[in-house]
Scaffold this active site. Structure first.
Site, short mmCIF file in Angstrom:
data_model
loop_
_atom_site.label_atom_id
_atom_site.label_comp_id
_atom_site.label_asym_id
_atom_site.label_seq_id
_atom_site.Cartn_x
_atom_site.Cartn_y
_atom_site.Cartn_z
N ASN A 207 0.85 -1.20 0.00
CA ASN A 207 0.00 0.00 0.00
C ASN A 207 0.89 1.25 0.00
O ASN A 207 2.11 1.15 -0.09
CB ASN A 207 -0.93 -0.02 1.22
N LYS A 286 9.15 -16.98 -10.68
CA LYS A 286 8.33 -15.88 -11.20
C LYS A 286 7.13 -16.46 -11.97
O LYS A 286 7.30 -17.34 -12.82
CB LYS A 286 9.19 -15.02 -12.14
N PRO A 302 -2.55 -12.28 10.74
CA PRO A 302 -2.92 -12.04 12.15
C PRO A 302 -3.10 -10.55 12.38
O PRO A 302 -2.47 -9.73 11.70
CB PRO A 302 -1.71 -12.57 12.93
N ILE A 304 -2.08 -7.71 14.36
CA ILE A 304 -0.95 -7.48 15.27
C ILE A 304 -1.41 -6.73 16.52
O ILE A 304 -1.15 -7.15 17.66
CB ILE A 304 0.15 -6.68 14.54
N PHE A 321 -4.22 2.94 15.07
CA PHE A 321 -4.63 3.95 14.09
C PHE A 321 -5.79 3.34 13.30
O PHE A 321 -5.88 2.12 13.20
CB PHE A 321 -3.48 4.28 13.13
N LYS A 335 -13.18 -0.12 15.93
CA LYS A 335 -11.87 -0.78 16.09
C LYS A 335 -11.33 -0.62 17.50
O LYS A 335 -10.71 -1.53 18.04
CB LYS A 335 -10.87 -0.21 15.07
O1 PMT Z 1 2.98 6.15 6.54
P1 PMT Z 1 2.35 7.45 6.10
O2 PMT Z 1 2.48 7.65 4.60
O3 PMT Z 1 2.84 8.63 6.90
O4 PMT Z 1 0.77 7.32 6.35
C1 PMT Z 1 0.28 7.26 7.66
C2 PMT Z 1 -0.90 6.27 7.77
C3 PMT Z 1 -2.06 6.77 6.93
C4 PMT Z 1 -0.46 4.88 7.29
C5 PMT Z 1 -1.26 6.21 9.31
O5 PMT Z 1 -1.63 7.48 9.75
C6 PMT Z 1 -2.42 5.26 9.56
O6 PMT Z 1 -3.58 5.61 9.49
N1 PMT Z 1 -2.07 3.99 9.88
C7 PMT Z 1 -3.01 2.86 10.04
C8 PMT Z 1 -3.24 2.23 8.71
C9 PMT Z 1 -4.15 1.03 8.78
O7 PMT Z 1 -3.76 -0.03 8.34
O8 PMT Z 1 -5.28 1.18 9.37
P2 PMT Z 1 -6.41 0.04 9.56
O9 PMT Z 1 -7.62 0.81 9.89
O10 PMT Z 1 -6.43 -0.87 8.40
O11 PMT Z 1 -5.90 -0.77 10.81
C10 PMT Z 1 -6.33 -0.48 12.14
C11 PMT Z 1 -5.21 -0.76 13.13
O12 PMT Z 1 -4.90 -2.15 13.14
C12 PMT Z 1 -3.90 -0.04 12.82
O13 PMT Z 1 -3.33 0.34 14.04
C13 PMT Z 1 -3.08 -1.13 12.14
O14 PMT Z 1 -1.68 -0.92 12.36
C14 PMT Z 1 -3.55 -2.37 12.87
N2 PMT Z 1 -3.48 -3.63 12.11
C15 PMT Z 1 -4.19 -3.80 10.96
C16 PMT Z 1 -4.14 -5.03 10.32
C17 PMT Z 1 -3.37 -6.06 10.87
N3 PMT Z 1 -3.30 -7.23 10.28
N4 PMT Z 1 -2.68 -5.85 12.00
C18 PMT Z 1 -2.72 -4.66 12.63
O15 PMT Z 1 -2.07 -4.48 13.67
#
Ligand code: PMT
Length: 395
Positions: A207, A286, A302, A304, A321, A335
């Protein structure tokens, strides 16, 4: 910050010409500035120019009886609140790291107990050299503040990291209010950047995360006195010098590293954009083009942050986040609850100029009982505000 006493140590780099402007701007902000020049600095800007803009005699010799009679070099070292070496060449950085004192400036640097900051300025190859990096690391570990360098086109025609910060950027750093060490003694683990989920040896799913937000949080936590672990997906930005960086690629790698570090941490922040799914099978060779369509089978990664928040022993204060493009508050609060987080930073990534890969961002912080809106600002400032909010929850 009026009357801050600054010794400006100029070493011999082309960026020395900017020191006249730097001195003028520092004086406008109420700083007292005394200038010390190395012999090679005088090839790039004259002592007369620096005397005119500082309004003070320029010092350049350790063995000048007249200068020593006016203010001895030890007295000089004690006078300063801050010694700023700008530009700081690779040579003076190496001398500082080795503790060499063979002229007035390097002697003052050993004889002072004032804050010391350097603004590195050199060719990008010299800056990237392992020797320079090791010297910077040594200085940083001793508490020397390293301001910059900036990136861009260099006087020699190269492009890259090694430009001295602009005078106004340095003035802001000199005049910045000291930050209260709210996280002294705490360990903060932060995930940042994207993950890469391989499909075959040359392709992956990922991403647009640049790592800027997570790295800014790491800088902010360091500024507040924390020990920082930064678990980073693949990014192209420079890591904060004092953070422990753990480079990972996939969500599974990040999960392993996070679950190792989280129980040793007081605070865990999941800022990484983790891929929710990975390929069920990774092709060993490939993949060949076949037909008009390709169907991939993905399996869930998973979660995290949910696994960190579910720790039953040594669970850190856990902050997530939520990157959303619609119904931001509703999804973020969902969340917060479902992942059992202590706080979530809701990030509307549908708005131009914020979120993924931008220098600025805006967030709303939700916790069980309150909500704080932080409007658009640069990620450094925003990260400091977020870290202070987290710190107040721990006190
Ligand atoms: O890196 P930059 O370009 O500065 O951009 C910043 C950002 C937009 C990436 C950052 O501000 C942000 O929003 N990060 C969270 C991105 C995200 O994956 O969000 P989510 O809503 O999909 O996930 C929710 C939370 O679960 C997040 O804390 C994520 O780290 C966590 N997660 C998600 C999936 C997973 N398998 N494991 C996780 O821990």
């Amino acid at each position: 910050m009026r009357n801050k006493k600054v010794v400006l140590g100029i070493s011999g780099g082309i960026a020395a010409y900017k020191c006249a402007e730097l001195t003028r701007r520092l004086k406008e902000r109420g700083c007292e500035v005394k200038v010390v020049m190395t012999d090679s600095a005088k090839h790039f800007i004259t002592p007369l120019t620096m005397q005119a803009v500082s309004g003070e005699m320029v010092s350049d010799s350790l063995l000048d009886p007249q200068a020593e009679a006016a203010m001895g070099h030890i007295e000089f070292a004690k006078w300063a609140d801050l010694i700023l070496v700008a530009p700081a060449t690779a040579n003076i950085i190496a001398k500082m790291a080795a503790g060499i004192a063979d002229d007035l400036l390097t002697t003052l640097l050993l004889a002072t107990d004032a804050d010391v900051a350097i603004a590195p300025a050199m060719n990008q190859q010299m800056y990237a050299h392992a020797a320079t990096q090791a010297n910077l690391h040594t200085l940083n570990a001793r508490g020397v503040q390293i301001w910059g360098p900036g990136s861009g086109e260099q006087a020699c025609g190269d492009v890259g990291a090694g430009r001295m910060l602009e005078p106004m950027e340095l003035v802001e750093l000199v005049c910045a209010e000291p930050v209260e060490q709210l996280l002294k003694g705490k360990t903060v683990t932060i995930t940042a950047g994207p993950t890469r989920e391989p499909l075959d040896p040359v392709r992956y799913i990922s991403n647009h995360s640049s790592g800027k937000m997570g790295y800014a949080l790491a800088e902010a936590a360091l500024a507040l006195g924390a020990n920082v672990n930064l678990i980073s997906g693949p990014v192209n930005i420079k890591a904060p010098a004092n953070a422990q960086v753990f480079a990972v690629q996939s969500a599974l790698d990040m999960h392993n590293q996070a679950l190792t570090l989280a129980p040793q941490s007081d605070i865990f922040i999941g800022c990484a954009a983790v891929a929710d799914y990975r390929a069920a099978d990774i092709a060993e060779q490939k993949m060949k083009k076949q037909g008009d369509e390709l169907t991939l089978t993905l399996v869930k990664n998973p979660d995290i942050i949910a696994d960190v928040a579910a720790l039953t022993q040594n669970r850190p204060f856990t902050v997530g986040f939520a990157a959303e493009t619609q119904d931001v508050a509703t999804y973020a609060k969902g969340k917060l609850k479902n992942k059992n987080l202590d706080m979530i930073c809701a990030n509307d990534v549908s708005v131009q100029g914020q979120g993924f890969n931008s220098d600025d961002n805006a967030l709303t912080l939700f916790s069980a009982h309150d909500e704080v809106s932080l409007g658009l600002m640069n990620k450094s400032k925003l990260a400091l505000t977020v870290m202070k909010e987290i710190a107040t929850k721990l006190i």
